[in-house]
Design an enzyme around this catalytic site. Structure first.
Site, PDB file in Angstrom:
ATOM      1  N   CYS A  96       5.511   9.945  -0.462  1.00 56.33           N
ATOM      2  CA  CYS A  96       4.186   9.431  -0.087  1.00 56.33           C
ATOM      3  C   CYS A  96       3.059  10.219  -0.764  1.00 56.33           C
ATOM      4  O   CYS A  96       1.920  10.213  -0.294  1.00 56.33           O
ATOM      5  CB  CYS A  96       4.011   9.420   1.428  1.00 56.33           C
ATOM      6  SG  CYS A  96       5.264   8.445   2.283  1.00 56.33           S
TER       7      CYS A  96
ATOM      8  N   GLY B 182       0.825  -1.197   0.000  1.00 60.45           N
ATOM      9  CA  GLY B 182       0.000   0.000   0.000  1.00 60.45           C
ATOM     10  C   GLY B 182       0.862   1.250   0.000  1.00 60.45           C
ATOM     11  O   GLY B 182       2.089   1.193   0.102  1.00 60.45           O
TER      12      GLY B 182
ATOM     13  N   ILE C 161       5.141   4.094   6.226  1.00 61.41           N
ATOM     14  CA  ILE C 161       4.600   2.737   6.394  1.00 61.41           C
ATOM     15  C   ILE C 161       3.784   2.354   5.166  1.00 61.41           C
ATOM     16  O   ILE C 161       2.954   3.128   4.695  1.00 61.41           O
ATOM     17  CB  ILE C 161       3.728   2.648   7.664  1.00 61.41           C
ATOM     18  CG1 ILE C 161       4.589   2.825   8.910  1.00 61.41           C
ATOM     19  CG2 ILE C 161       2.976   1.307   7.724  1.00 61.41           C
ATOM     20  CD1 ILE C 161       3.822   2.841  10.211  1.00 61.41           C
TER      21      ILE C 161
END
Length: 223
Positions: A186, A84, A156
């Site tokens: 990100c 993800g 993450i």
């Protein structure tokens, strides 16, 4: 839970090794003696990668700000992955953690698992008297998220199948932050990145940080 440190390892090699362990754990879940073997099947892997950019499965390739042919001049590589999240950077001076664990056995949801990863880093930074936070809708660990000086210290991105996880977190310790200039980290265009050494203004023993982080992960990922 079994901890392993692969040291410095090529990203693709680590991805292939993760996939092998991940697949073995999924297959083992259907066997009669699974629970008796789970301590050895589940692993938390620490490693460090040479310069590499990775794009998550739902990431936007436009967040890579240079052409792939420029990567060679940066001694960097690039991969589209099955985790993800959007685009991120891995490199020397960064602790990368890949927990391959069974969320069924841990009795937690995927959302809680991600929160636990964030919490382990937040607690680790508290050992250095640094206060960080998580942010709604922006996975990872941040300094001053709701301010113009918002900056991320840990990214993450995970994958889960049959409630088994792979991929994980990337925690900047002494990372060369200039490599983030070539991406929108990100997917953000208005937020920065940082490292533990930058925040402290001094060098940090990476092995010391690993010991603390391992301890915090061990507390948060218990049966």
């Amino acid at each position: 839970m079994k901890f392993t440190d692969w040291g410095i390892i090529d990203y693709k090699e680590a991805w292939d090794k993760q996939n092998e362990i991940f697949t073995q754990l999924i297959r083992a879940k259907s066997t009669a003696d699974y629970l008796s073997k789970i301590d050895q099947l589940q692993q938390i892997i620490f490693c460090e990668h040479p310069h590499v950019y990775t794009l998550g499965r739902n990431g936007n390739v436009s967040n890579m700000l240079i052409q792939e042919d420029r990567l060679k001049s940066l001694n960097a590589t690039y991969y589209k992955t099955d985790r993800g999240g959007d685009i991120t950077y891995h490199g020397f001076g960064q602790i990368v953690v890949y927990p391959i664990v069974d969320l069924d056995a841990l009795h937690i949801s995927l959302r809680q698992y991600v929160c636990n990863l964030e919490e382990a880093v937040i607690r680790t930074l508290m050992h250095y008297n640094l206060k960080t936070e998580r942010a709604e809708g922006a996975t990872g660990v941040w300094f001053d998220y709701n301010t113009p000086s918002a900056r991320k210290i840990c990214a993450i991105g995970v994958r889960a199948s049959h409630y088994v996880t792979m991929h994980g977190l990337a925690f900047n310790i002494s990372t060369d932050l200039s490599y983030y200039n070539y991406i929108n980290p990100c997917g953000f265009i208005d937020k920065g990145v940082t490292s533990l050494e930058k925040e402290l203004g001094k060098s940090v023993n990476m092995e010391e940080v690993k010991v603390i982080l391992r301890s915090e992960l061990d507390k948060l990922l218990q049966f």
